[in-house]
Design a protein around this motif. Sequence first.
Motif, PDB file in Angstrom:
ATOM      1  N   SER A 100       1.034  -1.240  -0.241  1.00  0.00           N
ATOM      2  CA  SER A 100       0.001   0.094  -0.090  1.00  0.00           C
ATOM      3  C   SER A 100       0.766   1.281  -0.096  1.00  0.00           C
ATOM      4  CB  SER A 100      -0.906  -0.084   1.156  1.00  0.00           C
ATOM      5  OG  SER A 100      -0.155   0.106   2.295  1.00  0.00           O
ATOM      6  N   SER A 101       2.171   1.004   0.491  1.00  0.00           N
ATOM      7  CA  SER A 101       2.950   2.216   0.274  1.00  0.00           C
ATOM      8  C   SER A 101       3.725   2.166  -1.004  1.00  0.00           C
ATOM      9  CB  SER A 101       4.015   2.089   1.488  1.00  0.00           C
ATOM     10  OG  SER A 101       3.212   2.150   2.629  1.00  0.00           O
ATOM     11  N   ASN A 102       3.360   1.673  -2.059  1.00  0.00           N
ATOM     12  CA  ASN A 102       4.127   1.277  -3.260  1.00  0.00           C
ATOM     13  C   ASN A 102       5.443   0.882  -3.268  1.00  0.00           C
ATOM     14  OD1 ASN A 102       1.781   1.892  -4.530  1.00  0.00           O
ATOM     15  ND2 ASN A 102       2.111   4.060  -4.814  1.00  0.00           N
TER      16      ASN A 102
HETATM   17  C1  LIG Z   1       0.699   4.223  -4.974  1.00  0.00           C
HETATM   18  O1  LIG Z   1       0.510   4.477  -6.317  1.00  0.00           O
HETATM   19  C2  LIG Z   1      -0.512   4.600  -6.829  1.00  0.00           C
HETATM   20  C3  LIG Z   1      -0.715   4.627  -8.228  1.00  0.00           C
HETATM   21  O2  LIG Z   1       0.324   5.229  -8.752  1.00  0.00           O
HETATM   22  C4  LIG Z   1      -1.048   5.865  -6.162  1.00  0.00           C
HETATM   23  O3  LIG Z   1      -2.545   6.274  -6.612  1.00  0.00           O
HETATM   24  C5  LIG Z   1      -1.093   6.093  -4.865  1.00  0.00           C
HETATM   25  O4  LIG Z   1      -1.314   7.138  -3.945  1.00  0.00           O
HETATM   26  C6  LIG Z   1       0.256   5.606  -4.246  1.00  0.00           C
HETATM   27  N1  LIG Z   1       0.285   5.492  -2.752  1.00  0.00           N
HETATM   28  C7  LIG Z   1       1.265   5.883  -1.962  1.00  0.00           C
HETATM   29  C8  LIG Z   1       0.947   5.511  -0.566  1.00  0.00           C
HETATM   30  O5  LIG Z   1       2.114   6.465  -2.347  1.00  0.00           O
END
Ligand SMILES: *[C@@H]1O[C@H](CO)[C@@H](O)[C@H](O)[C@H]1NC(C)=O
Length: 415
Positions: free
Chosen positions: A81-83
């Motif tokens: 969820s934090s990419n």
């Molecule tokens: C993770 O990536 C998605 C798609 O790029 C984005 O919508 C989301 O806000 C990002 N989440 C974080 C925690 O950065």
Amino acid sequence: MLKSIILSTLLLSLKITALPADNSTAYYKGLESSLMDNGLSGLWNAISTANQTESGQELIKKLYSDDKFTIYAPNNAAWASSNLTQPPANENLVSLLSYHIVKATLNSSTDIAPIRHHTIAFTELRTPTIDLPGDQTQVIVLETAVNQTTGQDVNDGSVLVRGDNWNATSSGNQFIYENLFIQPIDKPSPLLKTLSQTGLSLTANMGATSAISAISSSGLNETLSNHCHGCTFFIPVNNAFDQATQTTNFSNLPQNEKSSVILNHILNGSTLYSPDFKSGSAYVTSAGMPLLYLTDDNDGKQKVFIQVGKYRASILRSDIPVSNGVVHLIDTLMVVPQNNHDKADDAAKSAAHEAESRTTTTNVIGGGGHTATSTASGPSSSSTQSQSLGSSTINHDLGNVFKISLSALVLGALW
Ligand SMILES: *[C@@H]1O[C@H](CO)[C@@H](O)[C@H](O)[C@H]1NC(C)=O
Ligand SMILES: *[C@@H]1O[C@H](CO)[C@@H](O)[C@H](O)[C@H]1NC(C)=O
Ligand SMILES: *[C@@H]1O[C@H](CO)[C@@H](O)[C@H](O)[C@H]1NC(C)=O
Ligand SMILES: *[C@@H]1O[C@H](CO)[C@@H](O)[C@H](O)[C@H]1NC(C)=O
Ligand SMILES: *[C@@H]1O[C@H](CO)[C@@H](O)[C@H](O)[C@H]1NC(C)=O
Ligand SMILES: *[C@@H]1O[C@H](CO)[C@@H](O)[C@H](O)[C@H]1NC(C)=O
Ligand SMILES: *[C@@H]1O[C@H](CO)[C@@H](O)[C@H](O)[C@H]1NC(C)=O
Ligand SMILES: *[C@@H]1O[C@H](CO)[C@@H](O)[C@H](O)[C@H]1NC(C)=O
Ligand SMILES: *[C@@H]1O[C@H](CO)[C@@H](O)[C@H](O)[C@H]1NC(C)=O
């Protein structure tokens, strides 16, 4: 007979202090399996990725030692969820991991302070990511999780990691691998984002924007971000500012007096967390005036406040880590325009000296929640530490050097 007892005692003690596992290869292999078995492959991935950098290697090598550590381990969903499922191998990742590692054993069931109290654990996150004096590291703020329905401690070993505008919560039981206590949590700390901002980066939703703009319009941004190496900031919330503009002459003060008012809310060079404070202690602000820390036990409910001049401010929220110190939110702007530069300098110098010459700190303060404090003291609760905080040593009484005695303050015309 006696000989063999001595020998076996000796062997036993050797065994206790010996390095974990047989050799480092076996140790890290075991760590990998242990993390995999507990659904923490994302953490192992982050560790192996960080290990591609020099600083990451240094951090990871530290684990294979006589020391004991607690790791707050983001679970797989948390990395996703934090990419950060495939994090880049860079310093940010190393800093992130460092902020989740504490060199002490913290049992989630017994060593964490109850609600409204904090256990402050010094992590492995150091300069240059943070600007704290000496070898002081950034802290992670922990408390026992609360049942939202009852408002009581959950008491099942659940812990809460408190951030500025985020919390992480334990997910699942703490487990042990060799010398590591591993507590899965549901989120990697977003603290680093905050740390990468300069200045007193309090986010708007903390309700202290008025103080931040007063600091800015007083030209104190630079002072508070670049000339504050480990400061304690008592920051009034917006309500406090609004009230002060109506009930005091703050708005009409000349600029230099406004600056003094603000500096009277700051301790220069010492980073004091809630368990560091003792009722009746006095400190010197960065404007050079005395600041008292007091508690009031009326009605069995403890109130905690600070006093500068005739103004008393209650602490609304304590222990918000920022890159160069710690913020405590208060409910009153203390409109004290006086200053004493000599006293301010002396206090800052001894704080800096104390911080630089200190070689060891304890790695946990305010621990031992359930066994130590029940309804007793507020955030000032004494740092009673339970047995398992074994690797903590010496003391972290930063305040000592420049604390002045209360009687001197009351009796002497020192000020
Ligand atoms: C993770 O990536 C998605 C798609 O790029 C984005 O919508 C989301 O806000 C990002 N989440 C974080 C925690 O950065
Ligand atoms: C490390 O320990 C493991 C397990 O005890 C053993 O199999 C391996 O040979 C050892 N490796 C070295 C380099 O000593
Ligand atoms: C980290 O990298 C070093 C050097 O490449 C290697 O010897 C070591 O086994 C690695 N450790 C882990 C845990 O991957
Ligand atoms: C923490 O303490 C509890 C109660 O003493 C104990 O049951 C548990 O095993 C300990 N946890 C760890 C990880 O040592
Ligand atoms: C919270 O307390 C209520 C009432 O005692 C209980 O039913 C519930 O299961 C508790 N929730 C958690 C998450 O412990
Ligand atoms: C974090 O937890 C505390 C204590 O339960 C709560 O008061 C606060 O609102 C939570 N903050 C967030 C952003 O969820
Ligand atoms: C001071 O810092 C705040 C935020 O930290 C920023 O909004 C403001 O523009 C800065 N002021 C000056 C004069 O640089
Ligand atoms: C503002 O009030 C403070 C405290 O009451 C007082 O010390 C100070 O002289 C006043 N300043 C002005 C400019 O009125
Ligand atoms: C803290 O003290 C140092 C040394 O006396 C000084 O240079 C610095 O400006 C002070 N910072 C604040 C915020 O008062």
